[in-house]
Design a protein around this motif. Structure first.
Motif, PDB file in Angstrom:
ATOM      1  N   PHE A  95       0.622  -1.213   0.113  1.00 30.87           N
ATOM      2  CA  PHE A  95      -0.328   0.118   0.015  1.00 30.87           C
ATOM      3  C   PHE A  95       1.218   1.537   0.127  1.00 30.87           C
ATOM      4  O   PHE A  95       1.567   1.703   1.234  1.00 30.87           O
ATOM      5  CB  PHE A  95      -0.771   0.024   1.429  1.00 30.87           C
ATOM      6  N   ALA A  96       0.991   1.862  -0.874  1.00 30.57           N
ATOM      7  CA  ALA A  96       1.541   3.591  -1.180  1.00 30.57           C
ATOM      8  C   ALA A  96       0.628   4.132  -2.214  1.00 30.57           C
ATOM      9  O   ALA A  96      -0.233   4.288  -2.258  1.00 30.57           O
ATOM     10  CB  ALA A  96       2.742   3.016  -2.472  1.00 30.57           C
ATOM     11  N   PRO A  97       1.046   5.630  -1.339  1.00 29.99           N
ATOM     12  CA  PRO A  97       0.280   6.677  -1.776  1.00 29.99           C
ATOM     13  C   PRO A  97      -0.052   6.993  -2.529  1.00 29.99           C
ATOM     14  O   PRO A  97       1.163   7.018  -4.010  1.00 29.99           O
ATOM     15  CB  PRO A  97       1.014   7.769  -0.326  1.00 29.99           C
ATOM     16  N   LEU A 135      -3.315  -0.018  -2.919  1.00 34.81           N
ATOM     17  CA  LEU A 135      -2.371  -1.149  -3.385  1.00 34.81           C
ATOM     18  C   LEU A 135      -1.494  -1.015  -4.596  1.00 34.81           C
ATOM     19  O   LEU A 135      -1.941  -1.023  -5.829  1.00 34.81           O
ATOM     20  CB  LEU A 135      -3.598  -2.730  -3.462  1.00 34.81           C
ATOM     21  N   SER A 136       0.032  -1.246  -4.608  1.00 33.56           N
ATOM     22  CA  SER A 136       0.644  -0.805  -6.125  1.00 33.56           C
ATOM     23  C   SER A 136       1.480  -2.321  -6.407  1.00 33.56           C
ATOM     24  O   SER A 136       2.458  -2.678  -5.330  1.00 33.56           O
ATOM     25  CB  SER A 136       1.103   0.569  -5.273  1.00 33.56           C
ATOM     26  N   LEU A 137       1.890  -1.751  -7.370  1.00 30.84           N
ATOM     27  CA  LEU A 137       2.958  -3.925  -7.699  1.00 30.84           C
ATOM     28  C   LEU A 137       4.344  -2.777  -7.057  1.00 30.84           C
ATOM     29  O   LEU A 137       4.438  -2.123  -7.416  1.00 30.84           O
ATOM     30  CB  LEU A 137       2.623  -3.832  -9.381  1.00 30.84           C
ATOM     31  N   THR A 138       5.386  -4.005  -7.019  1.00 32.29           N
ATOM     32  CA  THR A 138       6.443  -3.926  -6.261  1.00 32.29           C
ATOM     33  C   THR A 138       7.584  -4.646  -7.604  1.00 32.29           C
ATOM     34  O   THR A 138       8.261  -4.651  -7.435  1.00 32.29           O
ATOM     35  CB  THR A 138       6.762  -4.949  -5.272  1.00 32.29           C
ATOM     36  N   ALA A 139       6.281  -4.969  -8.780  1.00 29.49           N
ATOM     37  CA  ALA A 139       7.102  -5.600 -10.063  1.00 29.49           C
ATOM     38  C   ALA A 139       7.850  -5.090 -10.288  1.00 29.49           C
ATOM     39  O   ALA A 139       8.740  -5.150 -10.873  1.00 29.49           O
ATOM     40  CB  ALA A 139       6.013  -6.715 -10.245  1.00 29.49           C
ATOM     41  N   THR A 140       7.489  -3.703 -11.102  1.00 31.09           N
ATOM     42  CA  THR A 140       8.680  -2.519 -10.889  1.00 31.09           C
ATOM     43  C   THR A 140       9.936  -2.876 -10.915  1.00 31.09           C
ATOM     44  O   THR A 140      10.732  -2.888 -11.227  1.00 31.09           O
ATOM     45  CB  THR A 140       8.143  -0.878 -11.684  1.00 31.09           C
ATOM     46  N   ALA A 141      10.099  -2.768  -9.790  1.00 30.17           N
ATOM     47  CA  ALA A 141      11.341  -2.552  -8.866  1.00 30.17           C
ATOM     48  C   ALA A 141      12.455  -3.929  -8.983  1.00 30.17           C
ATOM     49  O   ALA A 141      13.612  -4.099  -9.777  1.00 30.17           O
ATOM     50  CB  ALA A 141      11.103  -2.918  -7.418  1.00 30.17           C
TER      51      ALA A 141
END
Length: 312
Positions: free
Chosen positions: A217-219, A226-232
């Motif tokens: 959960f990122a702003p 709910l925001s994907l961490t797959a980018t990183a």
């Protein structure tokens, strides 16, 4: 640039059967419509979109809920106008998608513009693979055409298979022809990483979360989303740079605006990395507010104890 083998499905005789005739007819009609004057297509699409926005109350409520959450200080009159403009943009986007697939370069290139070319040049000069970071806009397909044909950067699109086998067959080929590189399945991490390590570019829009297990959960405009961490993860494994861009409309056509690369990314903290990605998306969205997919339930999943954003 890399050129991994295409995973596009083969054409089979079964696709000529009666079951698929309605799809063949729809494709034929859409292709014929692209021969209309472009400004007439814009007018027809905008009118259709506004009409749908008036009768599709559930979707209209989603749009207005998103705008209330993201822009709590926006006046009701401005929110109502933006809602109507958004549905007009969605309708126009249907025609623009067909243009992106079928229209010739001779017809479209005079209407294309590039802004922030220096950021694209710097990204290419790095010699590393590129994640072309953007969001879901109604100009998504025409923007991709600009990146390839006007900016001169072929790239790999990411895809999920369609339930309609005939559309699945054509969508692969339309997108590959538009972007100049084979489309890659979003679930095939090995192919994605290989393409990036070989110096390829991949179109990437992480603003519609698919897997809560790979998210935080990122702003997003100040509201936890709910925001994907797959980018990183992709950037780290592919040794790639992240280049944000936004497609948007102009009075006479369309343009793609490139932003500076996200430096020192990823940083190693999932929440901070996702927050930086969301900030880059926000910057682009603010440049093309009506075109962004406000119709999507971005805040459907909430932190425990948080009130619902959308009506049941």
């Amino acid at each position: 640039m890399s050129d991994p083998s295409s995973s596009a499905p083969p054409f089979t005789a079964a696709l000529l059967g009666p079951r698929w005739w309605p799809t063949w007819l729809a494709i034929g009609v859409v292709r014929l419509l692209t021969w209309l004057p472009i400004r007439l297509q814009w007018a027809l699409g905008s009118g259709l979109g506004r009409f749908v926005g008036l009768i599709a109350r559930d979707r209209r409520n989603v749009v207005q809920a998103n705008l209330r959450v993201c822009f709590p200080d926006m006046r009701a009159e401005a929110r109502e106008k933006l809602t109507g403009d958004h549905f007009a943009a969605l309708g126009r986007g249907l025609f623009e998608t067909a243009l992106a697939w079928f229209a010739s370069d001779a017809r479209l290139l005079p209407r294309f513009e590039i802004e922030g070319r220096e950021h694209l040049d710097a990204a290419i000069a790095s010699g590393q693979g590129l994640l072309l970071l953007t969001g879901h806009f109604s100009t998504l397909e025409i923007g991709a055409r600009i990146v390839c044909s006007k900016a001169g950067l072929p790239f790999h699109a990411m895809y999920r298979p369609y339930n309609n086998a005939l559309m699945d067959y054509f969508m692969h080929r339309w997108r590959e022809r538009r972007s100049g590189r084979p489309a890659l399945p979003r679930e095939d991490l090995r192919k994605l990483v290989r393409a990036l390590r070989d110096g390829g570019a991949i179109w990437y829009a992480p603003d519609q979360t698919l897997d809560p297990r790979m998210s935080v959960f990122a702003p997003f405009f100040g509201m936890p989303a709910l925001s994907l961490t797959a980018t990183a993860r992709l950037a780290r494994m592919g040794r790639a740079r992240v280049l944000p861009f936004t497609p948007q409309r102009t009075p006479g056509g369309w343009k793609v605006r490139f932003f500076p690369m996200i430096e020192d990314f990823p940083g190693g903290d999932d929440l901070e990395d996702a927050t930086r990605i969301n900030r880059a998306l926000e910057e682009g969205i603010l440049q093309a507010m009506p075109e962004y997919f406000w119709i999507h339930k971005r805040f459907k999943r909430r932190l425990p104890g948080s009130p619902r954003v959308y009506e049941r």
